[in-house]
Design an enzyme around this catalytic site. Structure first.
Site, short mmCIF file in Angstrom:
data_model
loop_
_atom_site.label_atom_id
_atom_site.label_comp_id
_atom_site.label_asym_id
_atom_site.label_seq_id
_atom_site.Cartn_x
_atom_site.Cartn_y
_atom_site.Cartn_z
N ASP A 66 -2.85 1.11 -4.11
CA ASP A 66 -3.71 0.07 -3.51
C ASP A 66 -3.30 -0.52 -2.16
OD1 ASP A 66 -1.59 -1.28 -4.75
OD2 ASP A 66 -2.84 -2.47 -6.09
N GLU A 71 -8.55 -9.67 -7.57
CA GLU A 71 -9.13 -8.75 -6.58
C GLU A 71 -10.66 -8.82 -6.45
OE1 GLU A 71 -5.14 -7.76 -7.64
OE2 GLU A 71 -6.90 -7.82 -8.95
N GLU A 84 7.77 -7.10 -5.53
CA GLU A 84 7.21 -8.37 -6.03
C GLU A 84 7.87 -9.57 -5.37
OE1 GLU A 84 4.57 -8.60 -7.66
OE2 GLU A 84 4.35 -6.85 -8.96
N ARG A 87 5.67 -12.18 -3.18
CA ARG A 87 5.48 -13.49 -3.82
C ARG A 87 6.44 -14.55 -3.25
NH1 ARG A 87 3.68 -12.58 -10.14
NH2 ARG A 87 3.18 -10.36 -10.02
#
Length: 459
Positions: free
Chosen positions: A226, A364, A94, A98
Site C-alpha cells: 500500500d 482508509e 510502525e 506513529r
C-alpha cells in the site's frame, strides 16, 4: 441546501470531537503514558516501544481539533516523561509513522521546539537500522537502546516498510540542517526503484543482498504494498514538486495499476485487485481504500499535462465501493477485506470472507472520502462519512473508548476490547476534517504521512 449542509456538518464535526474526547479521557484515566489501552476493560494494551505511543500518535489530531488543554498536557508529558529506552525490539515502520511522525507533525503544527528535539532523539536511535549491507533497506525491527536491527517474520524486506518512512526522516533533515536522515531514507526508496527493474508495480517481497531485487511476485495495494505508492506521490509534494523522480515512478505505477488491477463488476463496483504470479486475485483490503483518495490527489496536484483523465473517475469509483463496504454490511461497519464476483449483479458482487469479518477501526475509507470531498466539494461525501461514523458510534463505543469488533455480521458485533492508536490519529481526524470547513487544513501547504500526520510542505 449548502447552508443546511454546512450547519449539519458543523454538528457532525463536534460529534467527532466529542468521540475523540471520550476515548482520550478514558486513556488518560486508565493508561496515561502507556502505548495502548483496552477500551472495554480499561486495562493496559500492548507494549510497542514503551513511549506513550497513543499520546504521540494523537498529538496532531488534538491540535487540529483545537483542544488546547489536552495539547498542553501532552506537551508536558513529552517534555518530562517521554523515554526511548525500551530494551525490546520495536517495529521500525510502525514507530516511524506513529511516534516519529506524531512528533514531527506536532512540531510542524505548533512550532514548539520540544517536539523537534525529541523527534531527532528518536531518529538518532533508529537511523542505524538503515543497513548498507542490505542496499540501505531498514531492518524490520530495531532495538532503540543498541541501534541493532533484526529481521521480523519475513526473510526479506517488506515493500511498504522500506517505502513508508521517507517523509518523516526527510523532515528531520529539513529542520536540523543535517542531511543524513533524508539521505538514508531516500537511499531505501531508490533501492526499491532499482529492485523494480524499471516497472511501476513492485511485488511486496524485496531483498537488498547483494543488490536490490524482488523475491516474490505478489503485487498489492493492500497490506505489505500500500503506502509505498502513496509516499512516491507525497515525497514529490513534500518538497514543493522539486524532485520529479518520485512523481515519474508514481505515474508509471498508476499507469500499470489502471491497466492491470482496476476492475469493475457487472454490478458497477470499481475496485483494486491484487496479482500473484501474474494471476489476478479478485479481492481488496479495506487498507487499499486509500487509492481512491490518492488518485484524486494526484489528479489535482500533478502538472495538468501529465494527468491521466481516468485517475479521478477511478478514484471516485473506488471511494464509492469503499463506502459500500460499510453500507452493505449488516452492522454498517466494513470488514477487513472483501472478495468480488465479477459477474454478480449488485449486491452479490461483493462479499465478506469468513476469515476476515473483523473491523479494527481502520481509517482508509474515511481517508478516501476526505480527499474526494476536499477536491470536489460534493456534499454527498459528507453524508457518506456521517453514515460510516454512525456505525462506529452504534457498535464500537465502550466504557473507556471505542473497540474493534470481531465480526461485522454480528447483531450486534462483539467487542474485541482493543483500540489501535490510529483510531485517534487517523480515523477520527479524517472524519473531523471532512465535517470541518475546507480551510481547516490547506493541502497546498500540508502533506499528511500515512498515519495522517500533517507536515508543512518544504519550499
Amino acid at each position: 441546501e449548502l447552508a443546511a449542509s454546512a450547519a449539519e456538518a458543523d454538528r457532525w464535526r463536534w460529534g467527532a470531537r466529542k468521540t475523540f474526547m471520550h476515548a482520550w479521557e478514558g486513556y488518560k484515566k486508565q493508561a496515561w503514558g502507556k502505548d495502548e489501552f483496552r477500551p472495554v476493560s480499561g486495562s493496559v494494551g500492548r507494549t510497542w516501544a514503551n513511549c506513550g505511543l497513543q499520546i504521540l500518535d494523537a498529538l496532531s489530531t488534538i491540535w487540529i481539533m483545537e483542544l488546547n488543554e489536552p495539547f498542553d498536557e501532552a506537551t508536558k508529558w513529552v517534555e518530562e516523561s517521554l523515554r526511548f529506552d525500551y530494551t525490546g525490539l520495536v517495529s521500525f515502520f510502525e514507530i516511524t509513522i506513529r511516534a516519529l511522525g506524531g512528533l514531527v507533525s506536532a512540531h510542524s503544527l505548533s512550532g514548539r521546539e520540544v517536539y523537534l528535539r525529541r523527534a531527532k532523539e528518536l531518529a538518532d536511535k533508529m537511523l542505524p537500522a538503515f543497513d548498507d549491507s542490505m542496499s540501505g533497506f531498514p531492518w524490520t525491527q530495531v532495538n532503540l537502546k543498541t541501534g541493532k536491527g533484526q529481521k521480523g517474520w519475513f526473510s526479506g524486506t517488506v515493500l511498504s516498510e522500506a517505502g513508508t518512512v521517507q517523509l518523516e526522516f526527510r523532515y528531520i533533515s529539513q529542520h536540523t540542517g543535517d542531511p543524513k536522515y533524508a539521505q538514508a531514507a531516500d537511499k531505501a526508496m531508490r533501492s526499491i526503484v532499482a529492485a523494480s527493474g524499471g516497472k511501476g508495480l513492485v511485488p511486496w517481497g524485496l531483498s537488498g543482498k547483494p543488490s536490490p531485487h524482488t523475491i516474490n511476485q505478489h503485487i498489492t495495494f493492500g497490506a505489505m504494498g500500500d503506502s509505498y505508492y502513496e509516499y512516491l506521490l507525497k515525497m514529490y509534494l513534500q518538497t514543493a514538486k522539486t524532485e520529479p523522480e518520485w512523481k515519474d515512478v508514481w505515474k508509471k505505477a498508476m499507469r500499470e495499476m489502471m491497466e492491470r488491477l482496476i476492475l469493475k463488476t457487472r454490478g458497477g463496483l470499481t475496485y483494486v485487485a491484487e496479482e500473484n504470479n501474474g494471476r489476478k486475485k479478485l479481492k481488496m483490503d479495506h487498507l487499499a481504500c486509500f487509492v481512491g483518495g490518492m488518485l484524486v490527489y494526484g489528479a489535482r496536484t500533478l502538472p495538468a499535462a501529465e494527468v491521466d483523465p481516468q485517475w479521478e473517475p477511478a478514484g471516485a469509483g473506488i471511494t464509492e465501493t469503499c463506502y459500500q463496504m460499510y453500507k452493505r454490511s449488516p452492522s454498517g461497519l466494513s470488514a477487513e477485506y472483501y472478495v468480488f464476483n465479477m459477474n454478480g449483479p449488485s449486491p452479490g458482487d461483493m462479499q465478506i470472507p469468513n476469515d476476515a469479518p473483523h473491523n479494527l477501526l481502520r481509517p482508509e475509507a474515511a481517508e478516501a472520502i476526505y480527499y474526494m470531498h476536499y477536491y470536489t466539494g460534493d456534499p454527498k461525501y459528507r453524508r457518506m462519512a456521517y453514515e460510516m461514523f454512525s456505525g462506529f458510534q452504534r457498535h464500537c463505543k465502550a466504557k473507556y473508548g471505542y473497540s474493534a469488533v470481531g465480526d461485522v455480521r454480528g447483531k450486534p458485533p462483539r467487542h474485541k476490547d482493543s483500540q489501535e492508536s490510529f483510531w485517534l490519529a487517523e480515523t477520527l481526524k479524517y472524519f473531523y476534517l471532512i465535517f470541518a470547513p475546507r480551510d481547516t487544513l490547506n493541502l497546498e501547504e500540508w502533506v499528511l504521512n500515512t498515519e495522517a500526520q500533517p507536515m508543512r510542505i518544504w519550499h
